[in-house]
Design a protein around this motif. Structure first.
Motif, mmCIF file in Angstrom:
data_model
loop_
_atom_site.group_PDB
_atom_site.id
_atom_site.type_symbol
_atom_site.label_atom_id
_atom_site.label_comp_id
_atom_site.label_asym_id
_atom_site.label_seq_id
_atom_site.Cartn_x
_atom_site.Cartn_y
_atom_site.Cartn_z
ATOM 1 N N ALA A 136 0.831 -1.203 0.000
ATOM 2 C CA ALA A 136 0.000 0.000 0.000
ATOM 3 C C ALA A 136 0.869 1.258 0.000
ATOM 4 C CB ALA A 136 -0.930 -0.001 1.209
ATOM 5 N N ALA A 137 1.945 1.249 0.768
ATOM 6 C CA ALA A 137 2.823 2.421 0.831
ATOM 7 C C ALA A 137 3.592 2.636 -0.467
ATOM 8 C CB ALA A 137 3.808 2.275 1.994
ATOM 9 N N ASN B 229 2.598 1.524 -3.543
ATOM 10 C CA ASN B 229 1.711 1.495 -4.729
ATOM 11 C C ASN B 229 1.990 0.299 -5.637
ATOM 12 O OD1 ASN B 229 0.599 4.045 -3.984
ATOM 13 N ND2 ASN B 229 2.324 5.065 -4.971
ATOM 14 N N VAL C 252 -0.009 4.544 9.705
ATOM 15 C CA VAL C 252 -0.526 3.217 9.353
ATOM 16 C C VAL C 252 -1.284 2.702 10.566
ATOM 17 C CG1 VAL C 252 0.019 0.841 8.719
ATOM 18 C CG2 VAL C 252 1.384 2.723 7.781
ATOM 19 N N ILE D 52 -2.831 5.020 6.038
ATOM 20 C CA ILE D 52 -3.161 3.715 5.451
ATOM 21 C C ILE D 52 -3.822 2.870 6.530
ATOM 22 C CG2 ILE D 52 -2.208 1.596 4.441
ATOM 23 C CD1 ILE D 52 0.167 3.350 3.443
ATOM 24 N N ARG E 4 -5.506 7.887 2.506
ATOM 25 C CA ARG E 4 -4.714 7.524 1.328
ATOM 26 C C ARG E 4 -5.122 6.166 0.768
ATOM 27 N NH1 ARG E 4 0.425 8.126 -1.109
ATOM 28 N NH2 ARG E 4 1.290 6.139 -1.840
ATOM 29 N N ALA E 5 -5.197 5.158 1.663
ATOM 30 C CA ALA E 5 -5.384 3.796 1.159
ATOM 31 C C ALA E 5 -5.864 2.866 2.262
ATOM 32 C CB ALA E 5 -4.072 3.263 0.577
ATOM 33 N N ALA E 6 -6.423 1.741 1.838
ATOM 34 C CA ALA E 6 -6.738 0.628 2.725
ATOM 35 C C ALA E 6 -6.201 -0.643 2.099
ATOM 36 C CB ALA E 6 -8.238 0.517 2.966
ATOM 37 N N SER F 294 -10.188 6.621 -2.363
ATOM 38 C CA SER F 294 -8.938 6.120 -1.815
ATOM 39 C C SER F 294 -8.462 4.912 -2.612
ATOM 40 C CB SER F 294 -9.126 5.703 -0.350
ATOM 41 O OG SER F 294 -9.598 6.765 0.441
#
Length: 357
Positions: A136-137, A139, A234, A262, A287-289, A316
């Motif tokens: 995730a960090a 990409n 995170v 994240i 940002r992301a999951a 996200s």
């Protein structure tokens, strides 16, 4: 005498088949059902589907299941009059109503990961969790898709060094993740759970090699829940699912997170209010999951998770894996060996190993 009818459920990888097929066919009539039906007790499961589950399972005297893939609530157990033995994996399976099985006199045995000191796939789950954080960090999934689709780089990656890791739960798995991300990547570690004290966090930090006997080292700081969600770059979940922890992470918690943060869940889907998480991600608030677990597994084909639009239109980024945290070849291989071993023990009237009830 007719052979004992055995059903092996939910073996997606086919690891069990050669082991069970090696059994004496004069004693054991083994059938395989590699596709999981929806859970019997799920509110969205229709009466027709429940009848289909019963029709699949009712003929068998022995059922061999993999973790929680097929739950066995009391209502389902009551509809299986031929059931005499249930074999699962791990040394705990909260999807089994052990009281109902005990009342019927049906023995239940698990299987442990002997290669890792009796843990239940914990090494594999730790590795998978760290892999999701890194993917995730960095990409990884998006860049892979871009290159394969004729593109090139997507968004910049983010470094973990010096960032804050927030652990919701600091048991064996949480401590193992802290050891890797805190020790190898230099992340600051904070943790929260309902009963976590700084004394217990210090002991976990010593176990993880993050706090020396003289107090030197970064350690792990026990914080309040709000502080964890506000501070963490995170957030990773490491709690056992129970009535107390179900829905422990909800919209209010998620909305406290940094827009650059994240969110990672490799524990159990129902720890999070899924609709709240979906809404936060669709609004692009973080940002992301990275998720390995869900409320309903396998995911229905019409699930809101099943879209390639994540990361587009203000959403996200979302990285999904199909509950692979414990799915390591050596672990599954050992678990099925033990299921066969327990089946043979039971047939001979011997004591079962890893007996749950």
């Amino acid at each position: 005498m007719a052979p004992i009818k055995v059903a092996v459920l939910d073996d997606y990888q086919g690891i069990s088949e050669p082991k069970f097929r090696a059994l004496d066919p004069a004693k054991f009539d083994v059938s395989f059902f590699p596709n999981t039906l929806p859970p019997y007790h799920h509110p969205g499961t229709s009466h027709e589907t429940r009848d289909q589950i019963v029709a699949r399972l009712e003929p068998f005297e022995v059922l061999c299941t993999m973790r929680e893939r097929t739950p066995f609530p009391a209502d389902l157990i009551a509809r299986l009059p031929n059931l005499r033995l249930l074999l699962t994996t791990g040394n705990r399976n909260l999807a089994l109503d052990l009281d109902a099985l005990r009342a019927r006199g049906i023995p239940v045995a698990g299987a442990v990961d002997r290669a890792h000191a009796g843990s239940v796939g914990s090494v594999s789950t730790t590795e998978h969790c760290v892999a999701l954080v890194l993917a995730a960090a960095r990409n990884v999934a998006q860049d892979d898709l871009a290159v394969k689709s004729g593109g090139w780089q997507t968004a910049p990656a983010v470094s973990l060094r010096g960032k804050t890791l927030g652990l919701v739960g600091l048991g064996r798995l949480g401590t193992a993740v802290a050891r890797i991300l805190g020790g190898a990547f230099g992340m600051r570690v904070v943790a929260w759970s309902e009963n976590l004290t700084q004394e217990r966090a210090d002991q976990a930090a010593r176990d993880a090699g993050l706090l020396a006997a003289d107090g030197g080292g970064a350690g792990i700081r026990a914080v309040g829940k709000d502080e964890l969600f506000r501070a963490a770059d995170v957030v990773s979940l490491h709690l056992v699912l129970s009535d107390r922890t179900r829905g422990v992470v909800a919209r209010r918690d998620l909305e406290l997170m940094k827009p650059t943060a994240i969110f990672v869940n490799t524990s159990r889907g129902p720890l999070v209010v899924e609709e709240d998480l979906l809404d936060v991600l669709e609004q692009g608030r973080i940002r992301a999951a990275a998720l390995d677990v869900f409320d309903l597994e396998p995911l229905p084909l019409d699930s809101r998770w099943r879209t390639t639009k994540w990361g587009e239109g203000g959403r996200s980024r979302v990285l999904l894996t199909p509950h692979m945290g414990y799915v390591e070849e050596s672990t599954l291989d050992a678990w099925y060996d033990q299921q066969v071993e327990n089946l043979l023990r039971w047939e001979k009237g011997e004591e079962l190993s890893v007996k749950l009830c």
